[in-house]
Structure formats: C-alpha cells, structure tokens
Design an enzyme around this catalytic site. Structure first.
Site, short mmCIF file in Angstrom:
data_model
loop_
_atom_site.label_atom_id
_atom_site.label_comp_id
_atom_site.label_asym_id
_atom_site.label_seq_id
_atom_site.Cartn_x
_atom_site.Cartn_y
_atom_site.Cartn_z
N ASN A 1 17.40 5.09 -3.63
CA ASN A 1 16.37 5.20 -2.59
C ASN A 1 16.86 4.66 -1.25
OD1 ASN A 1 14.94 6.10 -4.75
ND2 ASN A 1 13.31 4.57 -4.64
N VAL A 2 16.26 5.16 -0.17
CA VAL A 2 16.69 4.75 1.17
C VAL A 2 16.72 3.23 1.31
CG1 VAL A 2 16.09 4.77 3.62
CG2 VAL A 2 15.86 6.83 2.29
N LYS A 3 15.72 2.57 0.74
CA LYS A 3 15.63 1.11 0.97
C LYS A 3 16.85 0.35 0.45
CE LYS A 3 13.02 -0.32 -3.13
NZ LYS A 3 12.55 0.84 -3.86
N GLY A 4 17.52 0.85 -0.57
CA GLY A 4 18.77 0.25 -1.03
C GLY A 4 18.63 -1.15 -1.56
#
Ligand code: B12
Length: 264
Positions: free
Chosen positions: A129-132
């Site tokens: 996911n983008v949040k990493g």
C-alpha cells in the site's frame, strides 16, 4: 575491536561476556513453588546454569508462564554464522521506475495476498500500500508497478487464478501465523499449485514474507525469495527489478510484445 569483528562472542547481561541470557516459556502446571522448581530444571537442561526464576505468573487454570534468567557457557563463532545476505543492489525509486520503464516497457504487475486462514494483513499492506512502512512508500507509490492486493484469507486456487488473469510478473504472499507450521504448509501448497498451473517459463516469481520464516528455506518451500522481519518496500522493489529485469530472468511470455497464454 567491534562486536562484528570479534570471532568468538558470548551473551551479555551485567558485564561484557558474562554469558547471561533470559528465556520465557509456559509449563502446564499450576503456579506454585514446585512449578518454579520445574522451570529451573528445564532451564538447567537447556544449558542455563545457574538458572533463576525472575517471573512466574499463572496463565489460566493449570498453566504458568515463566521468565528465567541465568548463565550459559556456550560460545558463538561469528565465522560460522550463515544468513541470507542481500545479493542484489538496493535501488532508489527513480532507478526502479526507470529500469522497469526502459527494459520492460510496460508496468510490472504484482499480485499480493495473505493465504490460508491468515488474516494478518499489516505486513503485506506495509509492502504494497502507498502508506508503506518505516518512512518508505509501498509499491503502489512506484509509477511503474501495478499492484493487485487481494487482502486476507485468499485460497490458493483463487490466488493462482487471479495471478493468471492479472498476468502477474510476481506473486507476493504473506504468512504471519505459524501455529502448527501453517506458514510452511500453506507456502508449499501455494508453490506447488503455481508449478502445476504454469509451465516453468511462464510461472510468476514467487515471493513469500513474514516474521518467522527462515530466509534460507527457499528450496524447501519452492519459492524464489523469502523476506523476513523488517523488510521494506524498497527491498522488495529492488529484488523484483533485479530478478525480473536486471538478471534477465523475465520469462519470454512476460515481454511486452507477447501475451500470457493458458497454462499447458
Ligand atoms: C495485529 C495482530 C493481529 C490482528 C491482525 C489485524 C490485521 N488486519 O492484520 C488481529 C487482532 C486480527 C489478530 C488476530 C489473530 N492473531 Co494476531 N497478532 C497481531 C500482532 C499484534 C501484530 C502483527 C503485525 O501487524 N505486525 C506488524 C507488521 C508490519 O509486521 P509483519 O507482519 O512481521 O510484516 C513485516 C515482515 O514480516 C515482512 N512481511 C510480512 N509479510 C510479507 C509478505 C511479503 C511478500 C514480503 C516481501 C514481506 C512481508 O514485511 C513486513 C514489513 O516489514 C502480532 C504480534 C506481534 N507483535 O507481531 C499477533 C500475532 C501474529 N497474532 C497471533 C495470533 C495467535 C492471532 C490469533 C490466532 C488470535 C486468536 N486466538 O484469535 C488471530 C488469528 C486471526 C487469523 N485468522 O489470522 C500470534 C501468532 C502466533 C503464532 N505462533 O503463529 C501473534 C504472534 C501474537 C502472539 N504472540 O501470540 N492479530
């Protein structure tokens, strides 16, 4: 001399190399003096001598949790330590996107999931996911990756089918629960199913991750790579570029001009 330069090392508690360690375990006995004696006996048999019970707590009826502190006389020979070292270059986001764009000339598709009954999605989400995680963005953030995150409790047949329809270059599987070796059984089932469903040259790269895998067990589990605790998205992106592009292991059917066909 630093600890890593030393060849022989011992654990450290109060003073350097005093051999002190702390272990915890649960015994199926009620919490009393006798159970503490049982804990000391076990610790002594484990090579901890002298052994001290520093914590004992009843865990439900008839079970006691112990923390034991004591000395071991074993030595660690650093020259005999075997671990899975990173054998690919760690790339920056720009290098990763450029390598995919210039060499693959299309987006690199990854399909990710937690398989079996495992519902621990935080690890695979951290990678995808983008949040990493740890200040790094996940693979979705990379312009040249196409990420299909199937979430939790995905069955192996569903994963294989989705990998096929999405034309996955790599399949990323997470396994966190290790009760009764579920992570090992599920991973072997998954890798066998991919081998069955795809001819070798068309099979997606199989990557598995989770906190309790032995990163050296790729052969036994039938996967291409295992990632453990503390993995970051950049580790995974760099590995995928290395394996699928730089090391030129991209199956011919994964090249832009060709299409995936049905498995033979
Ligand atoms: C959060 C959590 C839950 C949440 C999960 C929520 C969610 N959406 O994920 C909930 C409450 C649902 C849950 C439920 C259960 N849990 Co739980 N849970 C945890 C906990 C506290 C944290 C796990 C976590 O999120 N870690 C953070 C992530 C970032 O770390 P990670 O998973 O290791 O991922 C990193 C690496 O391993 C790696 N990685 C992981 N996967 C992948 C995949 C790929 C492809 C790659 C490249 C890398 C990679 O990269 C990640 C980033 O660095 C752990 C204990 C702990 N402190 O670890 C217990 C723990 C995992 N749970 C445990 C248990 C027993 C359960 C239950 C069975 C409890 C119960 N009796 O109901 C259920 C099982 C539910 C199920 N069907 O799976 C046990 C497992 C024990 C064992 N031997 O297997 C643990 C260890 C707790 C314990 N000490 O007993 N749990």
């Amino acid at each position: 001399m630093t600890a890593t330069e030393k060849k022989i090392v011992r654990p450290y508690g109060d003073m350097t190399s005093d051999g002190m360690v702390q272990v915890s375990f649960t015994l199926p006995v009620p919490c009393d003096k006798r159970s503490e004696g049982a804990a000391v006996q076990l610790a002594t048999k484990m090579g901890i001598d002298p052994a001290m019970v520093v914590h004992a707590k009843q865990m439900g009826e008839g079970y006691t949790f112990f923390v034991v502190y004591g000395r071991v006389h074993h030595l660690v020979d650093m020259s005999q330590v075997v671990v899975a070292e990173r054998d690919f270059p760690l790339l920056g986001a720009k290098e990763i996107n450029t390598a995919i764009k210039q060499r693959l000339r299309r987006k690199l598709t990854v399909v990710g999931a937690c398989i079996g009954t495992d519902a621990h999605t935080v690890g695979i989400d951290a990678i995808l996911n983008v949040k990493g995680i740890a200040g790094e963005k996940g693979l979705e953030y990379y312009r040249e990756f196409r990420v299909v995150n199937l979430g939790a409790q995905v069955s192996v047949p569903d994963l294989v089918e989705r990998a096929r329809t999405e034309r996955a270059d790599a399949v990323l599987v997470s396994q966190v629960v290790t009760q009764r070796d579920a992570h090992l059984h599920n991973t072997k089932e998954m890798s066998a199913a991919f081998r069955e469903a795809f001819p070798a040259e068309r099979r997606p790269l199989l990557v598995v991750g989770g906190p309790r895998f032995d990163e050296l067990a790729t052969g036994e589990l039938g996967v291409d790579r295992i990632f453990g605790r503390g993995t970051t998205p950049r580790d995974v992106a760099s590995y995928l570029v290395h394996s699928l592009i730089s090391a030129k292991q991209l199956p011919s059917t994964h090249l832009p001009s060709k299409r995936h066909g049905a498995a033979a």
